[in-house]
Design an enzyme around this catalytic site. Structure first.
Site, PDB file in Angstrom:
ATOM      1  N   ASP A  13       0.795  -1.361   0.277  1.00 19.53           N
ATOM      2  CA  ASP A  13      -0.399  -0.416  -0.450  1.00 19.53           C
ATOM      3  C   ASP A  13       1.150   0.966   0.169  1.00 19.53           C
ATOM      4  O   ASP A  13       1.692   1.080   0.993  1.00 19.53           O
ATOM      5  CB  ASP A  13      -0.653  -0.013   1.100  1.00 19.53           C
ATOM      6  CG  ASP A  13      -1.958   1.295   1.860  1.00 19.53           C
ATOM      7  OD1 ASP A  13      -1.351   2.191   0.853  1.00 19.53           O
ATOM      8  OD2 ASP A  13      -2.982   1.158   1.855  1.00 19.53           O
ATOM      9  N   HIS A  20      -8.604   4.843   2.572  1.00 20.73           N
ATOM     10  CA  HIS A  20      -7.964   3.854   2.121  1.00 20.73           C
ATOM     11  C   HIS A  20      -8.736   3.049   1.266  1.00 20.73           C
ATOM     12  O   HIS A  20      -8.431   1.423   1.316  1.00 20.73           O
ATOM     13  CB  HIS A  20      -7.437   3.184   3.670  1.00 20.73           C
ATOM     14  CG  HIS A  20      -6.650   3.998   4.308  1.00 20.73           C
ATOM     15  ND1 HIS A  20      -5.387   3.758   4.224  1.00 20.73           N
ATOM     16  CD2 HIS A  20      -6.484   4.573   5.670  1.00 20.73           C
ATOM     17  CE1 HIS A  20      -4.763   4.252   5.547  1.00 20.73           C
ATOM     18  NE2 HIS A  20      -5.508   5.060   6.170  1.00 20.73           N
ATOM     19  N   ASP A  55      -4.319  -1.425  -2.273  1.00 21.82           N
ATOM     20  CA  ASP A  55      -2.958  -2.099  -2.297  1.00 21.82           C
ATOM     21  C   ASP A  55      -2.594  -2.380  -3.729  1.00 21.82           C
ATOM     22  O   ASP A  55      -3.579  -3.039  -4.760  1.00 21.82           O
ATOM     23  CB  ASP A  55      -3.150  -3.302  -1.325  1.00 21.82           C
ATOM     24  CG  ASP A  55      -2.957  -3.573   0.066  1.00 21.82           C
ATOM     25  OD1 ASP A  55      -2.240  -2.844   0.576  1.00 21.82           O
ATOM     26  OD2 ASP A  55      -4.313  -2.528   0.513  1.00 21.82           O
ATOM     27  N   TYR A  92      -3.748   9.092  -0.144  1.00 26.02           N
ATOM     28  CA  TYR A  92      -3.789   8.816   1.707  1.00 26.02           C
ATOM     29  C   TYR A  92      -2.565   8.471   1.702  1.00 26.02           C
ATOM     30  O   TYR A  92      -2.503   7.014   1.180  1.00 26.02           O
ATOM     31  CB  TYR A  92      -5.083   8.972   2.000  1.00 26.02           C
ATOM     32  CG  TYR A  92      -5.033   8.863   3.559  1.00 26.02           C
ATOM     33  CD1 TYR A  92      -4.634  10.173   3.992  1.00 26.02           C
ATOM     34  CD2 TYR A  92      -5.191   7.975   4.182  1.00 26.02           C
ATOM     35  CE1 TYR A  92      -4.649  10.611   5.635  1.00 26.02           C
ATOM     36  CE2 TYR A  92      -5.056   8.184   6.077  1.00 26.02           C
ATOM     37  CZ  TYR A  92      -4.884   9.723   5.981  1.00 26.02           C
ATOM     38  OH  TYR A  92      -3.930   9.320   7.767  1.00 26.02           O
ATOM     39  N   GLN A  96       2.854   4.107   2.441  1.00 29.83           N
ATOM     40  CA  GLN A  96       2.493   3.585   3.830  1.00 29.83           C
ATOM     41  C   GLN A  96       3.702   2.462   4.313  1.00 29.83           C
ATOM     42  O   GLN A  96       4.543   2.671   5.318  1.00 29.83           O
ATOM     43  CB  GLN A  96       0.950   2.963   4.193  1.00 29.83           C
ATOM     44  CG  GLN A  96       0.620   2.547   5.016  1.00 29.83           C
ATOM     45  CD  GLN A  96      -0.917   2.448   4.924  1.00 29.83           C
ATOM     46  OE1 GLN A  96      -1.573   3.224   4.491  1.00 29.83           O
ATOM     47  NE2 GLN A  96      -1.284   1.166   4.989  1.00 29.83           N
ATOM     48  N   ASN A 106      16.819  -7.480  -0.790  1.00 34.95           N
ATOM     49  CA  ASN A 106      15.237  -8.323  -0.698  1.00 34.95           C
ATOM     50  C   ASN A 106      14.385  -7.328  -0.433  1.00 34.95           C
ATOM     51  O   ASN A 106      15.058  -6.831   0.964  1.00 34.95           O
ATOM     52  CB  ASN A 106      15.472  -9.387   0.145  1.00 34.95           C
ATOM     53  CG  ASN A 106      14.609 -10.329   0.204  1.00 34.95           C
ATOM     54  OD1 ASN A 106      13.638 -10.192  -0.354  1.00 34.95           O
ATOM     55  ND2 ASN A 106      15.716 -12.231  -0.658  1.00 34.95           N
ATOM     56  N   TYR A 229       0.908  -0.605  15.175  1.00 34.28           N
ATOM     57  CA  TYR A 229      -0.041  -0.387  14.060  1.00 34.28           C
ATOM     58  C   TYR A 229       0.640   0.647  13.200  1.00 34.28           C
ATOM     59  O   TYR A 229       0.919   1.743  12.984  1.00 34.28           O
ATOM     60  CB  TYR A 229      -1.351  -0.288  14.706  1.00 34.28           C
ATOM     61  CG  TYR A 229      -2.189  -0.326  13.175  1.00 34.28           C
ATOM     62  CD1 TYR A 229      -2.443  -1.640  12.863  1.00 34.28           C
ATOM     63  CD2 TYR A 229      -2.583   0.689  12.620  1.00 34.28           C
ATOM     64  CE1 TYR A 229      -3.566  -1.245  11.727  1.00 34.28           C
ATOM     65  CE2 TYR A 229      -3.989   0.329  11.811  1.00 34.28           C
ATOM     66  CZ  TYR A 229      -3.697  -0.652  11.192  1.00 34.28           C
ATOM     67  OH  TYR A 229      -5.010  -0.628  10.663  1.00 34.28           O
ATOM     68  N   LYS A 232      -2.499  -2.938   7.740  1.00 37.55           N
ATOM     69  CA  LYS A 232      -3.202  -4.178   7.214  1.00 37.55           C
ATOM     70  C   LYS A 232      -2.272  -4.801   6.374  1.00 37.55           C
ATOM     71  O   LYS A 232      -1.699  -3.784   5.796  1.00 37.55           O
ATOM     72  CB  LYS A 232      -4.673  -4.211   7.171  1.00 37.55           C
ATOM     73  CG  LYS A 232      -5.450  -4.913   8.536  1.00 37.55           C
ATOM     74  CD  LYS A 232      -4.596  -5.237   9.657  1.00 37.55           C
ATOM     75  CE  LYS A 232      -5.046  -6.395  10.215  1.00 37.55           C
ATOM     76  NZ  LYS A 232      -4.345  -6.626  11.412  1.00 37.55           N
ATOM     77  N   GLN A 242      -6.065 -27.725 -10.674  1.00 36.80           N
ATOM     78  CA  GLN A 242      -6.263 -28.679 -11.801  1.00 36.80           C
ATOM     79  C   GLN A 242      -5.718 -29.963 -11.610  1.00 36.80           C
ATOM     80  O   GLN A 242      -4.215 -29.538 -10.902  1.00 36.80           O
ATOM     81  CB  GLN A 242      -6.561 -28.622 -13.282  1.00 36.80           C
ATOM     82  CG  GLN A 242      -7.427 -27.775 -13.267  1.00 36.80           C
ATOM     83  CD  GLN A 242      -9.189 -27.681 -13.314  1.00 36.80           C
ATOM     84  OE1 GLN A 242      -9.776 -27.068 -12.868  1.00 36.80           O
ATOM     85  NE2 GLN A 242      -9.564 -28.799 -13.609  1.00 36.80           N
ATOM     86  N   ASP A 287     -14.512   1.587   6.511  1.00 38.91           N
ATOM     87  CA  ASP A 287     -13.486   0.657   5.914  1.00 38.91           C
ATOM     88  C   ASP A 287     -13.859  -1.000   5.823  1.00 38.91           C
ATOM     89  O   ASP A 287     -12.564  -1.580   5.510  1.00 38.91           O
ATOM     90  CB  ASP A 287     -12.418   0.948   7.067  1.00 38.91           C
ATOM     91  CG  ASP A 287     -12.145   2.287   6.961  1.00 38.91           C
ATOM     92  OD1 ASP A 287     -12.247   3.389   5.881  1.00 38.91           O
ATOM     93  OD2 ASP A 287     -10.700   3.349   7.444  1.00 38.91           O
ATOM     94  N   TYR A 348      -0.210  -3.027  19.035  1.00 34.86           N
ATOM     95  CA  TYR A 348       0.280  -2.607  18.719  1.00 34.86           C
ATOM     96  C   TYR A 348      -0.684  -1.159  17.554  1.00 34.86           C
ATOM     97  O   TYR A 348      -0.763  -0.222  16.403  1.00 34.86           O
ATOM     98  CB  TYR A 348       0.843  -3.020  17.487  1.00 34.86           C
ATOM     99  CG  TYR A 348       1.405  -4.269  16.899  1.00 34.86           C
ATOM    100  CD1 TYR A 348       2.839  -3.834  17.775  1.00 34.86           C
ATOM    101  CD2 TYR A 348       1.237  -5.256  17.498  1.00 34.86           C
ATOM    102  CE1 TYR A 348       3.736  -4.858  18.426  1.00 34.86           C
ATOM    103  CE2 TYR A 348       2.116  -6.621  17.420  1.00 34.86           C
ATOM    104  CZ  TYR A 348       3.701  -6.235  18.105  1.00 34.86           C
ATOM    105  OH  TYR A 348       4.881  -6.952  18.240  1.00 34.86           O
TER     106      TYR A 348
HETATM  107  C1  F6R Z   1      -7.308  -0.300   7.546  1.00 32.93           C
HETATM  108  C2  F6R Z   1      -7.275   0.254   7.745  1.00 32.93           C
HETATM  109  C3  F6R Z   1      -8.200   2.344   7.632  1.00 32.93           C
HETATM  110  C4  F6R Z   1      -7.660   2.776   8.404  1.00 32.93           C
HETATM  111  C5  F6R Z   1      -8.569   3.638   8.903  1.00 32.93           C
HETATM  112  C6  F6R Z   1      -8.017   5.138  10.015  1.00 32.93           C
HETATM  113  O1  F6R Z   1      -6.469  -1.639   7.187  1.00 32.93           O
HETATM  114  O2  F6R Z   1      -6.110   0.884   6.730  1.00 32.93           O
HETATM  115  O3  F6R Z   1      -9.515   1.351   8.334  1.00 32.93           O
HETATM  116  O4  F6R Z   1      -6.913   2.286  10.190  1.00 32.93           O
HETATM  117  O5  F6R Z   1      -8.961   5.040   7.751  1.00 32.93           O
HETATM  118  O6  F6R Z   1      -6.538   5.730   9.276  1.00 32.93           O
HETATM  119  P1  F6R Z   1      -5.486   6.739   9.412  1.00 32.93           P
HETATM  120  O7  F6R Z   1      -5.261   6.466  10.844  1.00 32.93           O
HETATM  121  O8  F6R Z   1      -4.792   6.975   8.501  1.00 32.93           O
HETATM  122  O9  F6R Z   1      -6.738   7.880   9.511  1.00 32.93           O
HETATM  123 MG    MG Z   2      -3.966   2.246   3.023  1.00 32.54          MG
HETATM  124 MG    MG Z   3      -4.953  -2.092   2.072  1.00 36.56          MG
END
Ligand code: F6R
Ligand code: MG
Ligand code: MG
Length: 367
Positions: A13, A20, A55, A92, A96, A106, A229, A232, A242, A287, A348
């Protein structure tokens, strides 16, 4: 150069549109331009660029084997170039998932998710690549178990001599950084003790009993790499179909049951995994709910013939409807478990900060 083909699916991502929820088409075209050059220079045989939610997914075929520095460097450079495009558009979370400052041989451990396998291409080689958004590595444990070990899912395990011997699962303990192999059906109960704990034990690969690779997934846990965190994992999984492997229909069948996965809003909620066609892989509500797409390809001497959008089929309508019903029910729990992840899975997020802040206010109870 090998006569074998290597399939490398590398994803990250590097910026969402809007928020997101999805991918801006300028990132897709930037990635295509770079991978087109890599193909023209002979590094790649073929490639396909797509997105699941926010992603960016790079599907590449080549003759260089897994963990190839040139292929990994190319993927990293694509992510860097797309980050620049994302910054320019003020998308946004630009960059990330790029957790390292510079490439060092790698992309493993640097943020992107990686699923690679090298194999002898069969006369006909059908492949399905699953890509998910708003969930974590471990989301494939249940479907991989069903595809390769559950006779109620995969009829061939019972009635096809080619599958009757069963398969071998490679499980990674992503916290202790170790792995173990389980043979099925002999060891399914042992396997399930671990595979059922999806946050720690992740199905990395499945092999035939003779050792031929059948499936591989990305097991990178972003939070474990970053120590906090940051987003994700949104994992990918490639499955050969097959012949000696489950049929295309067996491989898709587990997704008729929208199983509950960790992820969704702020990576902190359980939600059902919705199988969708590509044009619906844009998580919006809270989300989410988490999405999975399935792109089918035939390989032709390393060339990717396809994709076919495998969940673009009314046969998955009931799974989508059920996803929405489960999503409603879980959402009604708000900040309560089992919608919100349990405390230890929240380590996290900001949860430790709240705990720290209130540390002094806890009073002991009389015994
Ligand atoms: C889940 C995801 C979203 C963000 C949420 C808050 O994987 O990416 O749910 O966690 O939108 O995002 P921020 O903290 O970037 O405002
Ligand atoms: Mg994202
Ligand atoms: Mg994602």
């Amino acid at each position: 150069m090998s006569s074998k083909v290597t399939l490398s699916v590398i994803k990250a991502d590097v910026g969402g549109y809007v928020g997101h929820s999805a991918m801006h088409e300028d990132l897709l075209s930037e990635a295509e331009t770079h991978l087109g050059s890599a193909r023209d220079e002979g590094l790649l045989v073929d490639f396909h660029v797509t997105a699941c939610g926010d992603d960016l997914e790079l599907v590449m075929t080549h003759r260089n084997g897994i963990d190839h520095e040139g292929v990994h460097r190319t993927a990293w450079q694509v992510f860097e170039a797309c980050t620049e495009v994302a910054k320019h558009l003020r998308l946004y979370g630009a960059g990330q998932d790029l957790l390292a400052d510079a490439f060092s041989g790698n992309v493993r451990g640097m943020g992107p998710g990686i699923a690679e396998m090298e194999f002898e291409e069969r006369e006909s080689e059908p492949l399905i690549i699953f890509m998910a958004d708003k969930t974590s590595a471990g989301a494939w444990n249940l479907p991989l178990y069903k595809m390769f070990a559950d006779p109620f899912n995969t009829a061939g395990l019972v009635i096809s001599p080619a599958l009757h011997a069963g398969f071998r699962f490679e499980i990674h303990d992503v916290k202790a950084r170790r792995r173990i192999l389980f043979d099925t059906p002999e060891e399914i109960y042992d396997l399930l003790v671990f595979a059922g704990t999806t946050g720690q034990f992740v199905a990395k690969a499945v092999y035939s009993k003779k050792g031929t690779i059948a499936a591989v997934s990305s097991t990178e846990r972003l939070a474990l790499i970053a120590g906090k965190y940051v987003g994700k994992d949104d994992p990918v999984c490639a499955v050969r179909c097959q012949g000696d492997f489950p049929a295309v229909g067996d491989v898709l069948e587990p997704f008729t049951m929208p199983h509950i996965v960790a992820g969704w809003m702020r990576g902190s909620h359980y939600g059902p995994l919705m199988p969708v066609k590509l044009s619906e892989a844009h998580p919006s509500r809270f989300d989410g709910p988490p999405r999975v797409i399935a792109l089918g390809f035939q390989l032709a001497e390393g060339h990717l013939v396809g994709p076919r959008d495998m969940f673009d089929d009314p046969a998955f309508d009931e799974a989508r409807r059920l996803t929405n019903i489960i999503a409603d029910h879980l959402r009604h729990h708000g900040p309560f478990e089992p919608h919100r992840l349990p405390m230890d899975e929240m380590e996290y997020t900001t949860m430790p900060e709240v705990m720290e802040k209130l540390k002094a206010r806890w009073e002991g109870l009389p015994s």
